[in-house]
Design a protein around this motif. Structure first.
Motif, PDB file in Angstrom:
ATOM      1  N   LEU A   1       0.852  -1.185   0.000  1.00  0.00           N
ATOM      2  CA  LEU A   1       0.000   0.000   0.000  1.00  0.00           C
ATOM      3  C   LEU A   1       0.888   1.234   0.000  1.00  0.00           C
ATOM      4  O   LEU A   1       1.892   1.277   0.721  1.00  0.00           O
ATOM      5  CB  LEU A   1      -0.899   0.035   1.242  1.00  0.00           C
ATOM      6  CG  LEU A   1      -1.794  -1.179   1.489  1.00  0.00           C
ATOM      7  CD1 LEU A   1      -2.566  -0.999   2.792  1.00  0.00           C
ATOM      8  CD2 LEU A   1      -2.738  -1.394   0.324  1.00  0.00           C
ATOM      9  N   THR A   2       0.521   2.228  -0.791  1.00  0.00           N
ATOM     10  CA  THR A   2       1.263   3.490  -0.832  1.00  0.00           C
ATOM     11  C   THR A   2       0.268   4.634  -0.659  1.00  0.00           C
ATOM     12  O   THR A   2      -0.686   4.752  -1.439  1.00  0.00           O
ATOM     13  CB  THR A   2       2.010   3.652  -2.176  1.00  0.00           C
ATOM     14  OG1 THR A   2       2.880   2.540  -2.358  1.00  0.00           O
ATOM     15  CG2 THR A   2       2.829   4.936  -2.186  1.00  0.00           C
ATOM     16  N   TYR A   3       0.503   5.436   0.367  1.00  0.00           N
ATOM     17  CA  TYR A   3      -0.364   6.580   0.646  1.00  0.00           C
ATOM     18  C   TYR A   3       0.353   7.866   0.266  1.00  0.00           C
ATOM     19  O   TYR A   3       1.528   8.047   0.585  1.00  0.00           O
ATOM     20  CB  TYR A   3      -0.732   6.635   2.133  1.00  0.00           C
ATOM     21  CG  TYR A   3      -1.492   7.883   2.487  1.00  0.00           C
ATOM     22  CD1 TYR A   3      -2.869   7.936   2.348  1.00  0.00           C
ATOM     23  CD2 TYR A   3      -0.832   9.023   2.926  1.00  0.00           C
ATOM     24  CE1 TYR A   3      -3.571   9.094   2.640  1.00  0.00           C
ATOM     25  CE2 TYR A   3      -1.523  10.191   3.217  1.00  0.00           C
ATOM     26  CZ  TYR A   3      -2.893  10.219   3.076  1.00  0.00           C
ATOM     27  OH  TYR A   3      -3.574  11.367   3.365  1.00  0.00           O
ATOM     28  N   LYS A   4      -0.375   8.752  -0.426  1.00  0.00           N
ATOM     29  CA  LYS A   4       0.154  10.071  -0.777  1.00  0.00           C
ATOM     30  C   LYS A   4      -0.902  11.112  -0.446  1.00  0.00           C
ATOM     31  O   LYS A   4      -2.091  10.903  -0.707  1.00  0.00           O
ATOM     32  CB  LYS A   4       0.496  10.152  -2.268  1.00  0.00           C
ATOM     33  CG  LYS A   4       1.606   9.213  -2.685  1.00  0.00           C
ATOM     34  CD  LYS A   4       1.864   9.303  -4.170  1.00  0.00           C
ATOM     35  CE  LYS A   4       2.972   8.357  -4.584  1.00  0.00           C
ATOM     36  NZ  LYS A   4       3.227   8.399  -6.017  1.00  0.00           N
ATOM     37  N   SER A   5      -0.456  12.230   0.109  1.00  0.00           N
ATOM     38  CA  SER A   5      -1.396  13.310   0.407  1.00  0.00           C
ATOM     39  C   SER A   5      -1.618  14.153  -0.843  1.00  0.00           C
ATOM     40  O   SER A   5      -0.741  14.286  -1.695  1.00  0.00           O
ATOM     41  CB  SER A   5      -0.877  14.171   1.551  1.00  0.00           C
ATOM     42  OG  SER A   5       0.370  14.737   1.211  1.00  0.00           O
ATOM     43  N   ILE A   6      -2.806  14.716  -0.949  1.00  0.00           N
ATOM     44  CA  ILE A   6      -3.166  15.558  -2.085  1.00  0.00           C
ATOM     45  C   ILE A   6      -2.961  17.015  -1.684  1.00  0.00           C
ATOM     46  O   ILE A   6      -3.310  17.420  -0.577  1.00  0.00           O
ATOM     47  CB  ILE A   6      -4.633  15.312  -2.498  1.00  0.00           C
ATOM     48  CG1 ILE A   6      -4.796  13.852  -2.944  1.00  0.00           C
ATOM     49  CG2 ILE A   6      -5.065  16.258  -3.606  1.00  0.00           C
ATOM     50  CD1 ILE A   6      -6.230  13.448  -3.210  1.00  0.00           C
ATOM     51  N   ASN A   7      -2.397  17.817  -2.601  1.00  0.00           N
ATOM     52  CA  ASN A   7      -2.186  19.252  -2.341  1.00  0.00           C
ATOM     53  C   ASN A   7      -3.512  19.967  -2.113  1.00  0.00           C
ATOM     54  O   ASN A   7      -4.563  19.491  -2.543  1.00  0.00           O
ATOM     55  CB  ASN A   7      -1.469  19.922  -3.530  1.00  0.00           C
ATOM     56  CG  ASN A   7      -0.064  19.407  -3.718  1.00  0.00           C
ATOM     57  OD1 ASN A   7       0.527  18.832  -2.820  1.00  0.00           O
ATOM     58  ND2 ASN A   7       0.464  19.621  -4.904  1.00  0.00           N
ATOM     59  N   GLU A   8      -3.432  21.117  -1.477  1.00  0.00           N
ATOM     60  CA  GLU A   8      -4.646  21.894  -1.208  1.00  0.00           C
ATOM     61  C   GLU A   8      -5.390  22.270  -2.488  1.00  0.00           C
ATOM     62  O   GLU A   8      -6.614  22.338  -2.506  1.00  0.00           O
ATOM     63  CB  GLU A   8      -4.308  23.152  -0.406  1.00  0.00           C
ATOM     64  CG  GLU A   8      -3.943  22.847   1.019  1.00  0.00           C
ATOM     65  CD  GLU A   8      -3.661  24.097   1.823  1.00  0.00           C
ATOM     66  OE1 GLU A   8      -4.146  25.182   1.451  1.00  0.00           O
ATOM     67  OE2 GLU A   8      -2.946  23.980   2.830  1.00  0.00           O
ATOM     68  N   ASP A   9      -4.669  22.500  -3.573  1.00  0.00           N
ATOM     69  CA  ASP A   9      -5.335  22.854  -4.831  1.00  0.00           C
ATOM     70  C   ASP A   9      -5.737  21.608  -5.645  1.00  0.00           C
ATOM     71  O   ASP A   9      -6.307  21.729  -6.724  1.00  0.00           O
ATOM     72  CB  ASP A   9      -4.443  23.766  -5.673  1.00  0.00           C
ATOM     73  CG  ASP A   9      -3.099  23.136  -6.009  1.00  0.00           C
ATOM     74  OD1 ASP A   9      -2.878  21.943  -5.690  1.00  0.00           O
ATOM     75  OD2 ASP A   9      -2.246  23.847  -6.580  1.00  0.00           O
ATOM     76  N   SER A  10      -5.431  20.431  -5.146  1.00  0.00           N
ATOM     77  CA  SER A  10      -5.788  19.136  -5.761  1.00  0.00           C
ATOM     78  C   SER A  10      -5.178  18.922  -7.139  1.00  0.00           C
ATOM     79  O   SER A  10      -5.613  18.055  -7.881  1.00  0.00           O
ATOM     80  CB  SER A  10      -7.313  18.965  -5.848  1.00  0.00           C
ATOM     81  OG  SER A  10      -7.884  18.997  -4.579  1.00  0.00           O
ATOM     82  N   LYS A  11      -4.160  19.694  -7.501  1.00  0.00           N
ATOM     83  CA  LYS A  11      -3.549  19.525  -8.823  1.00  0.00           C
ATOM     84  C   LYS A  11      -2.830  18.181  -8.967  1.00  0.00           C
ATOM     85  O   LYS A  11      -2.792  17.617 -10.055  1.00  0.00           O
ATOM     86  CB  LYS A  11      -2.572  20.669  -9.114  1.00  0.00           C
ATOM     87  CG  LYS A  11      -3.256  21.964  -9.442  1.00  0.00           C
ATOM     88  CD  LYS A  11      -2.269  23.018  -9.836  1.00  0.00           C
ATOM     89  CE  LYS A  11      -2.983  24.321 -10.176  1.00  0.00           C
ATOM     90  NZ  LYS A  11      -2.057  25.392 -10.514  1.00  0.00           N
ATOM     91  N   ASN A  12      -2.256  17.672  -7.873  1.00  0.00           N
ATOM     92  CA  ASN A  12      -1.525  16.408  -7.997  1.00  0.00           C
ATOM     93  C   ASN A  12      -2.442  15.194  -8.010  1.00  0.00           C
ATOM     94  O   ASN A  12      -2.000  14.084  -8.275  1.00  0.00           O
ATOM     95  CB  ASN A  12      -0.453  16.282  -6.920  1.00  0.00           C
ATOM     96  CG  ASN A  12      -1.007  16.350  -5.509  1.00  0.00           C
ATOM     97  OD1 ASN A  12      -2.179  16.641  -5.284  1.00  0.00           O
ATOM     98  ND2 ASN A  12      -0.145  16.097  -4.538  1.00  0.00           N
ATOM     99  N   LEU A  13      -3.739  15.350  -7.755  1.00  0.00           N
ATOM    100  CA  LEU A  13      -4.669  14.221  -7.802  1.00  0.00           C
ATOM    101  C   LEU A  13      -4.715  13.605  -9.193  1.00  0.00           C
ATOM    102  O   LEU A  13      -4.652  12.386  -9.341  1.00  0.00           O
ATOM    103  CB  LEU A  13      -6.075  14.661  -7.374  1.00  0.00           C
ATOM    104  CG  LEU A  13      -7.161  13.593  -7.500  1.00  0.00           C
ATOM    105  CD1 LEU A  13      -6.842  12.389  -6.625  1.00  0.00           C
ATOM    106  CD2 LEU A  13      -8.516  14.175  -7.155  1.00  0.00           C
ATOM    107  N   ILE A  14      -4.809  14.436 -10.227  1.00  0.00           N
ATOM    108  CA  ILE A  14      -4.851  13.920 -11.606  1.00  0.00           C
ATOM    109  C   ILE A  14      -3.567  13.170 -11.926  1.00  0.00           C
ATOM    110  O   ILE A  14      -3.589  12.101 -12.540  1.00  0.00           O
ATOM    111  CB  ILE A  14      -5.115  15.063 -12.605  1.00  0.00           C
ATOM    112  CG1 ILE A  14      -6.511  15.631 -12.367  1.00  0.00           C
ATOM    113  CG2 ILE A  14      -4.956  14.590 -14.041  1.00  0.00           C
ATOM    114  CD1 ILE A  14      -6.815  16.902 -13.106  1.00  0.00           C
ATOM    115  N   GLU A  15      -2.441  13.705 -11.475  1.00  0.00           N
ATOM    116  CA  GLU A  15      -1.149  13.042 -11.685  1.00  0.00           C
ATOM    117  C   GLU A  15      -1.124  11.679 -10.990  1.00  0.00           C
ATOM    118  O   GLU A  15      -0.667  10.691 -11.562  1.00  0.00           O
ATOM    119  CB  GLU A  15      -0.032  13.936 -11.132  1.00  0.00           C
ATOM    120  CG  GLU A  15       1.348  13.337 -11.207  1.00  0.00           C
ATOM    121  CD  GLU A  15       2.372  14.206 -10.478  1.00  0.00           C
ATOM    122  OE1 GLU A  15       3.310  13.621  -9.914  1.00  0.00           O
ATOM    123  OE2 GLU A  15       2.225  15.441 -10.472  1.00  0.00           O
TER     124      GLU A  15
END
Length: 195
Positions: free
Chosen positions: A87-101
């Protein structure tokens, strides 16, 4: 001359008698019948931004901090099956730009298995109550990973998971274990709670 005339009919009757019987039918594919214990689940509450339930048949859960803010790796080991769920957990930036990535990376990671995979079946997962949305991938064939997933709340949290065995991929040999652990991976998806 008398002996030769009986030999040919007796030989023909013998051949006919030996050829009589059931018509051969093709047999279905067979797999090893391996039995595993019925899954008993317990909640794992590590020092990470989510909880989940794991099968008690797994014998070790490892945690490591990864580079980046609030990024973690959790390994659930099944030494009896010679496999691990990563399992790999990553936090999403406040502007959610890295979610698509993150979503593109998870999808591309699965598509890399198309070289060896016979098929990749996708299942959408949505749980509005717990705000968990994602995708489960079942990879058929001699691919390195037979099951993969990603889930997110689309705002703050992103979690991926994949199953690997400590052996050269041979789908026929690992099929029973892969199916058993596929249920565990789906259960992890279904029990993820964001903190």
């Amino acid at each position: 001359m008398f002996k030769k005339s009986y030999f040919i009919p007796v030989f023909i009757l013998f051949v006919l008698a030996m050829s009589c019987g059931e018509t051969p039918t093709p047999k279905p594919k067979a797999y090893l019948r391996l039995s595993y214990p019925e899954a008993q689940y317990s909640t794992v509450n590590l020092d990470v931004p989510f909880t989940f339930q794991k099968n008690n048949f797994s014998n070790h859960v490892g945690l490591k901090k990864m580079p980046g803010l609030d990024n973690y790796g959790v390994n659930i080991e099944y030494s009896n099956l010679k496999g691990t769920i990563y399992l790999t957990y990553k936090s999403i930036n406040e502007d959610s730009k890295n979610l698509i990535e993150y979503i593109k990376d998870a999808q591309n990671f699965t598509q890399k298995h198309t070289i060896k995979a016979d098929e990749i079946a996708e299942q959408v997962y949505i749980n509005n109550e717990r705000k968990v949305y994602g995708m489960f991938y079942e990879v058929g064939g001699n691919a390195a990973s037979q099951s993969q997933f990603y889930v997110t709340d689309s705002v703050k949290h992103f979690l991926t998971g994949s199953l690997y065995f400590y052996a050269k991929p041979n789908y026929d040999s690992i099929f029973p274990a892969a199916k058993y652990l596929e249920k565990d991976i789906k259960h992890i998806m279904e029990t993820v709670n964001w903190k």
